[in-house]
Design a protein around this motif. Sequence first.
Motif, short mmCIF file in Angstrom:
data_model
loop_
_atom_site.label_atom_id
_atom_site.label_comp_id
_atom_site.label_asym_id
_atom_site.label_seq_id
_atom_site.Cartn_x
_atom_site.Cartn_y
_atom_site.Cartn_z
N ILE A 62 -1.74 1.29 3.51
CA ILE A 62 -1.80 2.58 2.82
C ILE A 62 -0.48 2.87 2.11
O ILE A 62 -0.44 3.35 0.98
N THR A 63 0.62 2.54 2.79
CA THR A 63 1.94 2.76 2.19
C THR A 63 2.11 1.93 0.93
O THR A 63 2.61 2.41 -0.10
N GLU A 64 1.70 0.65 0.99
CA GLU A 64 1.82 -0.23 -0.18
C GLU A 64 0.95 0.27 -1.33
O GLU A 64 1.38 0.27 -2.49
N ILE A 65 -0.27 0.70 -1.04
CA ILE A 65 -1.17 1.21 -2.07
C ILE A 65 -0.58 2.46 -2.71
O ILE A 65 -0.63 2.66 -3.93
N SER A 66 0.02 3.31 -1.89
CA SER A 66 0.65 4.52 -2.40
C SER A 66 1.80 4.18 -3.34
O SER A 66 1.97 4.81 -4.40
#
Length: 367
Positions: A62-66
């Motif tokens: 989720i962090t990477e996608i954000s």
Amino acid sequence: MGPKVKTYTYAELKTATADFSSANFLGEGGFGPVYKGILNDGSVVAIKQLSVESHNGRSQFITEISTISAVQHWNLVKLHGSCLEGARRLLVYEYLENKSLDQALFGKTNVHLDWSTRFNICMGTIKGLAYLHEESRPRIVHRDVKASNILLDGELCPKISDFGLAKLYDDKRTHMSTRVAGTIGYLAPEYAMHGHLTSKADVFGFGVVCLEIVSGRPNYDEKQDSEQKYLLHWAWTLYESNRHLELMDPSLSSFNEQEATRMIGVALLCVQASPALRPAMSRVTTMLSGDIEIPVVKTKPSYLTDWDFDDITNAFDDEEPMPSENTTMMTTTATTTTNTTSTGVDLMSLPIRLSEVIRKASFREGR
């Protein structure tokens, strides 16, 4: 961490694509199939089903996608949001109606690319890569710059897709890895051979794309005679004999000779064997626009110099010699997809001569 990304339910995306119907299938990339979808609010999107297993946990994913969604530029495909339900991971992007550059260039669509459009596509791609390399936070190396990863909007403006995704699947947080993400024919030699990754690997891939834009043909074409099969080889042969404009796509009714000459010179600089000889993308912008002079290219493109092939256009039909100290080898495990042949190059697997790898990969792509 970037801004909060919109979250979609799997049911919502399943409905949007009519249960991922083949009628909505847009193509297959290195990370999974892509479908056209119409959301409840009527907006049209492209939905990518991630089919490669990520090494990251849910929160890290989720962090990477954000982070990826926060990287925005006119020449980058916009990521709208994602879906994470159980093992299902999907990404929702803006929809580009004119599909990919390779389809437009190689006659798979009815899109007509005149000279000014090609030049603008080239300039837009440069600006997108320069932003990723030098301006975005974090700075991003794409790893798989190729014509099928450059999409075209309704006005034929280029937008680079799949940037940042390779990092989601990289289990080693360094520039060195035993597994290389990329596509044969666009891979920089230092990355393909040693897993050494810098922004100059993207510069190499762009150089190949630039030659494809100029010539209207893929980097390997089995239909051509032996001298012309490999685009880099043919481009260099013409350049050496000051016949570089013979490389131009014969379907072009007219073109700007000065711009074409600059594009070919820039492309040959970008595909040099040594990363140090390749210009940064911001410098490529000024070269192509004519603001600074393009240095004279004095050495052959990579794949023609750094490996000791006596004849890269014919030798692949002969029996392969045993590896020796004088024969440089690369290794690959290729994943065949519908429109592209993306590969994880496993540096621990069986050696294959580079010329043979390019030829076989091109056959898998149906070229």
